[in-house]
Design a protein around this motif. Structure first.
Motif, PDB file in Angstrom:
ATOM      1  N   LYS A 159      71.681 172.422 106.579  1.00  0.00           N
ATOM      2  CA  LYS A 159      71.287 173.575 106.560  1.00  0.00           C
ATOM      3  C   LYS A 159      70.901 173.146 107.193  1.00  0.00           C
ATOM      4  O   LYS A 159      69.697 174.659 108.195  1.00  0.00           O
ATOM      5  CB  LYS A 159      70.944 173.741 105.580  1.00  0.00           C
ATOM      6  N   LEU A 160      69.883 172.160 107.528  1.00  0.00           N
ATOM      7  CA  LEU A 160      68.745 172.289 108.548  1.00  0.00           C
ATOM      8  C   LEU A 160      68.729 172.211 110.225  1.00  0.00           C
ATOM      9  O   LEU A 160      69.658 171.854 111.098  1.00  0.00           O
ATOM     10  CB  LEU A 160      67.459 171.430 108.778  1.00  0.00           C
ATOM     11  N   LYS A 161      67.914 173.085 110.963  1.00  0.00           N
ATOM     12  CA  LYS A 161      68.376 172.722 112.425  1.00  0.00           C
ATOM     13  C   LYS A 161      66.549 172.577 112.639  1.00  0.00           C
ATOM     14  O   LYS A 161      65.460 172.725 112.677  1.00  0.00           O
ATOM     15  CB  LYS A 161      68.223 174.600 112.692  1.00  0.00           C
ATOM     16  N   PRO A 162      66.444 171.581 114.456  1.00  0.00           N
ATOM     17  CA  PRO A 162      65.022 171.343 114.568  1.00  0.00           C
ATOM     18  C   PRO A 162      64.706 172.757 115.517  1.00  0.00           C
ATOM     19  O   PRO A 162      65.639 172.946 115.884  1.00  0.00           O
ATOM     20  CB  PRO A 162      65.480 170.136 115.534  1.00  0.00           C
ATOM     21  N   ILE A 163      63.625 172.928 115.353  1.00  0.00           N
ATOM     22  CA  ILE A 163      62.974 173.356 116.252  1.00  0.00           C
ATOM     23  C   ILE A 163      61.261 172.216 116.566  1.00  0.00           C
ATOM     24  O   ILE A 163      61.160 171.263 116.117  1.00  0.00           O
ATOM     25  CB  ILE A 163      61.981 175.038 115.675  1.00  0.00           C
ATOM     26  N   LEU A 164      60.742 172.998 117.736  1.00  0.00           N
ATOM     27  CA  LEU A 164      59.638 172.487 118.543  1.00  0.00           C
ATOM     28  C   LEU A 164      58.722 172.381 117.226  1.00  0.00           C
ATOM     29  O   LEU A 164      58.191 173.733 116.699  1.00  0.00           O
ATOM     30  CB  LEU A 164      58.826 173.024 119.438  1.00  0.00           C
ATOM     31  N   VAL A 165      57.469 171.598 117.172  1.00  0.00           N
ATOM     32  CA  VAL A 165      56.313 171.754 116.498  1.00  0.00           C
ATOM     33  C   VAL A 165      55.554 172.365 116.366  1.00  0.00           C
ATOM     34  O   VAL A 165      55.525 174.095 115.920  1.00  0.00           O
ATOM     35  CB  VAL A 165      55.187 170.358 116.279  1.00  0.00           C
ATOM     36  N   GLY A 166      55.271 173.271 118.220  1.00  0.00           N
ATOM     37  CA  GLY A 166      54.756 174.371 118.742  1.00  0.00           C
ATOM     38  C   GLY A 166      54.894 175.521 118.642  1.00  0.00           C
ATOM     39  O   GLY A 166      53.946 176.850 118.102  1.00  0.00           O
ATOM     40  N   GLU A 167      55.925 175.902 118.122  1.00  0.00           N
ATOM     41  CA  GLU A 167      57.200 177.034 117.755  1.00  0.00           C
ATOM     42  C   GLU A 167      57.100 177.474 116.135  1.00  0.00           C
ATOM     43  O   GLU A 167      56.698 178.712 116.480  1.00  0.00           O
ATOM     44  CB  GLU A 167      58.701 176.716 117.840  1.00  0.00           C
ATOM     45  N   ARG A 219      49.150 165.626 116.321  1.00  0.00           N
ATOM     46  CA  ARG A 219      48.417 164.470 116.455  1.00  0.00           C
ATOM     47  C   ARG A 219      48.924 163.334 116.106  1.00  0.00           C
ATOM     48  O   ARG A 219      49.060 162.003 116.590  1.00  0.00           O
ATOM     49  CB  ARG A 219      47.447 163.870 115.657  1.00  0.00           C
ATOM     50  N   ASN A 220      50.331 163.297 115.586  1.00  0.00           N
ATOM     51  CA  ASN A 220      50.969 161.880 114.504  1.00  0.00           C
ATOM     52  C   ASN A 220      52.388 162.296 115.367  1.00  0.00           C
ATOM     53  O   ASN A 220      53.346 161.616 114.569  1.00  0.00           O
ATOM     54  CB  ASN A 220      50.763 162.492 112.701  1.00  0.00           C
ATOM     55  N   SER A 221      51.739 162.647 116.702  1.00  0.00           N
ATOM     56  CA  SER A 221      53.961 162.170 117.202  1.00  0.00           C
ATOM     57  C   SER A 221      54.938 162.384 116.744  1.00  0.00           C
ATOM     58  O   SER A 221      55.578 162.373 117.161  1.00  0.00           O
ATOM     59  CB  SER A 221      53.701 161.232 117.848  1.00  0.00           C
ATOM     60  N   PHE A 222      54.882 164.127 115.642  1.00  0.00           N
ATOM     61  CA  PHE A 222      55.708 164.593 115.053  1.00  0.00           C
ATOM     62  C   PHE A 222      55.635 166.169 116.372  1.00  0.00           C
ATOM     63  O   PHE A 222      55.241 167.034 116.046  1.00  0.00           O
ATOM     64  CB  PHE A 222      55.633 165.026 113.639  1.00  0.00           C
ATOM     65  N   HIS A 223      57.279 165.952 116.949  1.00  0.00           N
ATOM     66  CA  HIS A 223      57.038 166.804 117.727  1.00  0.00           C
ATOM     67  C   HIS A 223      58.463 168.186 117.190  1.00  0.00           C
ATOM     68  O   HIS A 223      58.330 168.864 118.059  1.00  0.00           O
ATOM     69  CB  HIS A 223      57.903 166.761 119.265  1.00  0.00           C
ATOM     70  N   GLU A 224      59.027 167.456 116.150  1.00  0.00           N
ATOM     71  CA  GLU A 224      60.038 168.545 115.644  1.00  0.00           C
ATOM     72  C   GLU A 224      59.552 168.770 114.397  1.00  0.00           C
ATOM     73  O   GLU A 224      59.317 167.829 113.734  1.00  0.00           O
ATOM     74  CB  GLU A 224      61.237 167.824 116.269  1.00  0.00           C
ATOM     75  N   VAL A 225      60.398 169.711 113.434  1.00  0.00           N
ATOM     76  CA  VAL A 225      60.311 169.812 112.607  1.00  0.00           C
ATOM     77  C   VAL A 225      61.836 171.039 112.224  1.00  0.00           C
ATOM     78  O   VAL A 225      61.575 171.079 113.081  1.00  0.00           O
ATOM     79  CB  VAL A 225      59.165 170.661 111.946  1.00  0.00           C
ATOM     80  N   PHE A 226      62.121 170.389 110.863  1.00  0.00           N
ATOM     81  CA  PHE A 226      63.860 171.092 110.262  1.00  0.00           C
ATOM     82  C   PHE A 226      63.224 171.745 109.500  1.00  0.00           C
ATOM     83  O   PHE A 226      62.461 172.553 108.611  1.00  0.00           O
ATOM     84  CB  PHE A 226      64.176 170.021 109.988  1.00  0.00           C
ATOM     85  N   PRO A 284      61.182 176.001 103.036  1.00  0.00           N
ATOM     86  CA  PRO A 284      60.062 174.760 103.326  1.00  0.00           C
ATOM     87  C   PRO A 284      60.396 174.472 104.673  1.00  0.00           C
ATOM     88  O   PRO A 284      61.605 174.812 105.260  1.00  0.00           O
ATOM     89  CB  PRO A 284      60.155 173.486 102.171  1.00  0.00           C
ATOM     90  N   ALA A 285      59.944 173.604 105.586  1.00  0.00           N
ATOM     91  CA  ALA A 285      59.696 172.959 106.316  1.00  0.00           C
ATOM     92  C   ALA A 285      59.567 171.947 106.381  1.00  0.00           C
ATOM     93  O   ALA A 285      58.783 171.480 105.884  1.00  0.00           O
ATOM     94  CB  ALA A 285      59.437 173.490 107.595  1.00  0.00           C
ATOM     95  N   TYR A 286      60.275 171.320 107.350  1.00  0.00           N
ATOM     96  CA  TYR A 286      60.656 169.708 106.887  1.00  0.00           C
ATOM     97  C   TYR A 286      61.073 168.893 107.965  1.00  0.00           C
ATOM     98  O   TYR A 286      60.581 169.535 109.435  1.00  0.00           O
ATOM     99  CB  TYR A 286      62.250 169.066 106.409  1.00  0.00           C
ATOM    100  N   ILE A 287      60.057 167.307 107.912  1.00  0.00           N
ATOM    101  CA  ILE A 287      58.852 166.607 108.854  1.00  0.00           C
ATOM    102  C   ILE A 287      60.836 165.435 108.580  1.00  0.00           C
ATOM    103  O   ILE A 287      61.207 165.058 106.841  1.00  0.00           O
ATOM    104  CB  ILE A 287      58.451 165.469 109.414  1.00  0.00           C
ATOM    105  N   PHE A 288      61.392 164.800 109.520  1.00  0.00           N
ATOM    106  CA  PHE A 288      62.227 163.923 109.389  1.00  0.00           C
ATOM    107  C   PHE A 288      61.774 162.418 109.658  1.00  0.00           C
ATOM    108  O   PHE A 288      61.235 161.435 110.852  1.00  0.00           O
ATOM    109  CB  PHE A 288      63.718 163.567 110.449  1.00  0.00           C
ATOM    110  N   ARG A 289      61.400 161.180 108.410  1.00  0.00           N
ATOM    111  CA  ARG A 289      61.122 159.768 108.627  1.00  0.00           C
ATOM    112  C   ARG A 289      61.728 159.133 107.822  1.00  0.00           C
ATOM    113  O   ARG A 289      61.776 159.190 107.069  1.00  0.00           O
ATOM    114  CB  ARG A 289      59.601 160.609 108.354  1.00  0.00           C
ATOM    115  N   GLY A 290      61.806 157.681 108.972  1.00  0.00           N
ATOM    116  CA  GLY A 290      62.600 156.940 107.869  1.00  0.00           C
ATOM    117  C   GLY A 290      63.677 157.380 107.291  1.00  0.00           C
ATOM    118  O   GLY A 290      64.477 156.949 105.840  1.00  0.00           O
ATOM    119  N   GLY A 291      65.033 158.353 107.925  1.00  0.00           N
ATOM    120  CA  GLY A 291      65.846 158.127 107.383  1.00  0.00           C
ATOM    121  C   GLY A 291      65.868 159.538 106.243  1.00  0.00           C
ATOM    122  O   GLY A 291      66.981 159.403 105.312  1.00  0.00           O
ATOM    123  N   LEU A 292      64.895 160.523 105.872  1.00  0.00           N
ATOM    124  CA  LEU A 292      64.712 161.125 105.146  1.00  0.00           C
ATOM    125  C   LEU A 292      63.882 162.926 105.635  1.00  0.00           C
ATOM    126  O   LEU A 292      63.207 162.395 106.529  1.00  0.00           O
ATOM    127  CB  LEU A 292      63.920 160.957 103.850  1.00  0.00           C
TER     128      LEU A 292
END
Ligand code: FE2
Length: 339
Positions: free
Chosen positions: A19-27, A66-73, A37-45
């Motif tokens: 169900k989740l789609k990626p967007i750029l953090v700046g968006e 700053r923590n190098s996340f360029h995408e959120v879901f 909710p919005a999610y980050i993807f880390r360690g397969g989760l």
């Protein structure tokens, strides 16, 4: 920001990923309120990072960058709202660039255009999106030419956004190119505009490269080939779809022609005579500004170089063919970085 409330059930996680789609953090700046909710993807989760019903704050967005996340879901309904908000904000600023404070307008336009470019990378065959990019950047080029003194400020303001280099590099290199072309008085305004557009759109072929490849420290030979083909992809994606003549599309296709000279220099190899043919000044300048901005910017896999180191390289690949323009370039860059 939420804590580390991971989704532990494999089935739930699988359903979520569908169900989740990626967007750029700046968006996230364009989300007035998130319905889900919005999610980050880390360690397969997928890890929830922003609550449903809340507004993504500047602090959260900056922390993610700053923590190098360029995408959120995000969920579909949030994605379409963010896209709609981004497009209408870009259309609005494009139409009213000359009304009000030029510093605010230019800064905002550069940011929105670069974010919207990310949408084009995901949907390179979407004609509406391509035309929105084309017309907005065309308007921007006129505005930039009218506001010469603000060009270094706009450059710095976009750099400070810390966007992923695939989003920032096209605008930064094109803005600096436009500024230089204006300073040397060799080209008509229409030529400057077309070169700005060719330079800005030259990388849309990277839409054919999987996101995960951009930040890798080492690439296989096949990956390198894929990266090397992005200029051809850009040409194919633009031909017949944007009002740029063949001459400018050829500049897009050739925009990495100087890279082989840089490789030869690094290997202390002489470039074969036939590869050493002089390509036009326009192609050279588009390629050179791409190199200057790339070398002086940090990448996930290397540090940035100093302007001096960068100019040493540019001198070796350009000064023999274009000595006068190289001298003008050195003077221009010192001035540009000082302002
Ligand atoms: Fe490129």
């Amino acid at each position: 920001m939420l804590g580390q409330a991971n989704i532990h059930s494999f089935v739930d996680h699988h359903k979520l990923s569908l169900k989740l789609k990626p967007i750029l953090v700046g968006e996230l700046h364009l989300a007035k309120k998130l319905n889900k909710p919005a999610y980050i993807f880390r360690g397969g989760l997928f890890i929830p990072i922003i609550h449903e019903g809340s507004v993504p704050t500047r602090d959260i967005i900056n922390t993610l960058i700053r923590n190098s996340f360029h995408e959120v879901f995000v969920f579909d309904e949030d994605l379409s709202e963010i896209k709609k908000n981004l497009e209408s904000a870009l259309i609005k600023i494009t139409r009213s660039l000359s009304v009000g404070d030029p510093v605010d307008n230019g800064t905002k336009d550069l940011k929105l255009l670069s974010l919207n470019l990310g949408g084009l990378y995901r949907n390179p065959h979407n004609d509406d999106l391509l035309m929105l990019q084309f017309q907005s950047s065309q308007n921007l080029s006129k505005f930039l030419m009218e506001n010469r003194k603000l060009q270094p400020h706009f450059y710095e303001s976009l750099q400070k956004e810390n966007f992923h280099f695939t989003l920032a590099q096209p605008m930064l290199s094109s803005l600096m190119l436009l500024s230089f072309l204006q300073s040397i008085h060799l080209f008509h305004d229409k030529e400057v505009e077309n070169l700005f557009l060719a330079s800005y759109l030259k990388d849309i072929g990277i839409s054919m490269i999987p996101d995960s490849k951009y930040d890798q420290k080492t690439l296989s030979d096949r990956d390198k080939e894929m990266f090397a083909s992005h200029a051809d992809y850009s040409f194919d994606l633009l031909e017949g779809r944007v009002p740029l003549s063949k001459n400018y599309l050829t500049i897009v296709k050739n925009h990495h022609f100087l890279n082989s000279r840089i490789k030869d220099l690094a290997l202390k190899r002489r470039t074969p005579k036939e590869a050493d043919t002089i390509v036009g000044l326009e192609s050279t300048l588009v390629a050179v500004f791409d190199i200057i901005v790339a070398m002086t910017s940090i990448r996930p896999f290397r540090k940035e170089r100093s302007l001096y180191q960068t100019l040493e390289v540019v001198k070796m690949i350009m000064a023999d063919d274009y000595p006068q323009e190289f001298k003008a370039l050195v003077v221009f860059l010192k001035q540009f970085y000082r302002n």
